[in-house]
Design a protein around this motif. Structure first.
Motif, PDB file in Angstrom:
ATOM      1  N   LEU A  42       0.836  -1.203   0.000  1.00  0.00           N
ATOM      2  CA  LEU A  42       0.000   0.000   0.000  1.00  0.00           C
ATOM      3  C   LEU A  42       0.869   1.251   0.000  1.00  0.00           C
ATOM      4  O   LEU A  42       0.615   2.201  -0.747  1.00  0.00           O
ATOM      5  CB  LEU A  42      -0.926  -0.011   1.216  1.00  0.00           C
ATOM      6  CG  LEU A  42      -1.869   1.190   1.371  1.00  0.00           C
ATOM      7  CD1 LEU A  42      -2.765   1.349   0.151  1.00  0.00           C
ATOM      8  CD2 LEU A  42      -2.718   1.040   2.629  1.00  0.00           C
ATOM      9  N   LEU A  71      -7.670   0.386  -1.918  1.00  0.00           N
ATOM     10  CA  LEU A  71      -7.268   1.244  -3.034  1.00  0.00           C
ATOM     11  C   LEU A  71      -8.462   1.927  -3.678  1.00  0.00           C
ATOM     12  O   LEU A  71      -8.358   3.059  -4.160  1.00  0.00           O
ATOM     13  CB  LEU A  71      -6.514   0.419  -4.087  1.00  0.00           C
ATOM     14  CG  LEU A  71      -5.126  -0.077  -3.687  1.00  0.00           C
ATOM     15  CD1 LEU A  71      -4.562  -0.987  -4.767  1.00  0.00           C
ATOM     16  CD2 LEU A  71      -4.184   1.092  -3.439  1.00  0.00           C
ATOM     17  N   GLN A  74      -9.062   5.182  -1.916  1.00  0.00           N
ATOM     18  CA  GLN A  74      -7.967   6.136  -1.815  1.00  0.00           C
ATOM     19  C   GLN A  74      -8.118   7.236  -2.850  1.00  0.00           C
ATOM     20  O   GLN A  74      -8.642   7.018  -3.935  1.00  0.00           O
ATOM     21  CB  GLN A  74      -6.615   5.439  -2.016  1.00  0.00           C
ATOM     22  CG  GLN A  74      -6.320   4.345  -1.005  1.00  0.00           C
ATOM     23  CD  GLN A  74      -6.071   4.888   0.375  1.00  0.00           C
ATOM     24  OE1 GLN A  74      -5.289   5.810   0.562  1.00  0.00           O
ATOM     25  NE2 GLN A  74      -6.745   4.320   1.360  1.00  0.00           N
ATOM     26  N   ILE A  78      -5.557   4.824  -9.163  1.00  0.00           N
ATOM     27  CA  ILE A  78      -5.669   3.396  -8.836  1.00  0.00           C
ATOM     28  C   ILE A  78      -5.040   2.566  -9.945  1.00  0.00           C
ATOM     29  O   ILE A  78      -5.431   2.670 -11.116  1.00  0.00           O
ATOM     30  CB  ILE A  78      -7.143   3.002  -8.660  1.00  0.00           C
ATOM     31  CG1 ILE A  78      -7.796   3.842  -7.557  1.00  0.00           C
ATOM     32  CG2 ILE A  78      -7.269   1.521  -8.323  1.00  0.00           C
ATOM     33  CD1 ILE A  78      -9.279   3.636  -7.416  1.00  0.00           C
TER      34      ILE A  78
END
Length: 243
Positions: A42, A71, A74, A78
């Protein structure tokens, strides 16, 4: 030639070495780094911003599937995910997190190459989309299915991200325009004086904002939340308007 940066993640040394070897012998792939756990992965994904992650699923502490879900939440670009696992019952879950492919161990180089080529094709098609967007400040073109559609900037209300697609919502049109291009790629082509990304999934036309509240804006009846990452930049714009 397009070159895709890769990260390999697997807690089995032999399996990790195999993926590294396959990456290194594929001309359009470049190994950025590798690691043996999803927690470290990560951090590396945030730092290296790879195009592809070859990701084992069964790993201690944080599984590959859990990493893929993280992800999705986030505010980063990606990467495409290709799962590598010895267990076939994860296939459905893999596609739920938008994985490009699912390689069942032990897999051959031919199978590996087929999966990598899928990402290459997606990347090049997306690149062709945004490289051909007009730079004129009054309009841009998007490829919609098999044709190019001209969109006037003055007609755009907001743009919504749907995984690998964008949905362009227009004035006086109930039907949005759907195109295979990332929100980030389109954002880079739009004039920053007229458009602003206020959420990881939304770009808005600044002159179409009707109402501003503490944590969101309204364009017509549509409410769009201002993401935490974008609040400071948006506040700067709002302060300028209110002076």
């Amino acid at each position: 030639m397009t070159v895709l940066k890769c990260i390999a993640v697997d807690d089995e040394p032999l399996a990790l070495k195999l993926v590294e070897t396959f990456i290194e012998q594929t001309p359009f792939l470049q190994l950025s780094c590798s690691c043996d756990n999803a927690v470290e992965a990560l951090s590396l994904i945030r730092e290296k911003q790879p195009d592809i992650v070859f990701l084992d699923i069964n790993m201690p502490n944080l599984t590959g599937m859990e990493l893929a879900r993280l992800l999705q939440d986030q505010s980063i670009s990606i990467p495409k995910i290709i799962f590598t696992t010895a267990y076939n019952h994860y296939a459905i879950e893999g596609y739920k997190v938008n994985a490009v492919d699912y390689l069942l161990k032990p897999f051959s180089y031919e199978e590996f190459l087929r999966a990598a080529n899928k990402v290459l094709q997606i990347t090049e098609e997306s690149s062709n989309h945004y490289q051909s967007i007009a730079t004129d400040d009054e309009f841009f073109f998007l490829k919609v299915e098999y044709q190019w559609v001209r969109i006037s900037l003055k007609d755009v209300l907001y743009i919504e991200s749907l995984k690998d697609y964008v949905k362009v919502h227009l004035v006086d049109s109930e039907k949005a325009v759907l195109s295979l291009i990332s929100l980030k790629a389109l954002e880079e082509k739009l004039p920053s004086t007229k458009f602003m990304r206020i959420h990881r999934s939304f770009i808005v036309a600044l002159d179409k904002i009707n109402t501003i509240s503490k944590n969101s804006i309204f364009i017509g009846k549509t409410e769009i939340t201002v993401g935490e990452q974008y609040k400071e930049a948006f506040k700067t714009i709002v302060d300028r308007w209110l002076k």
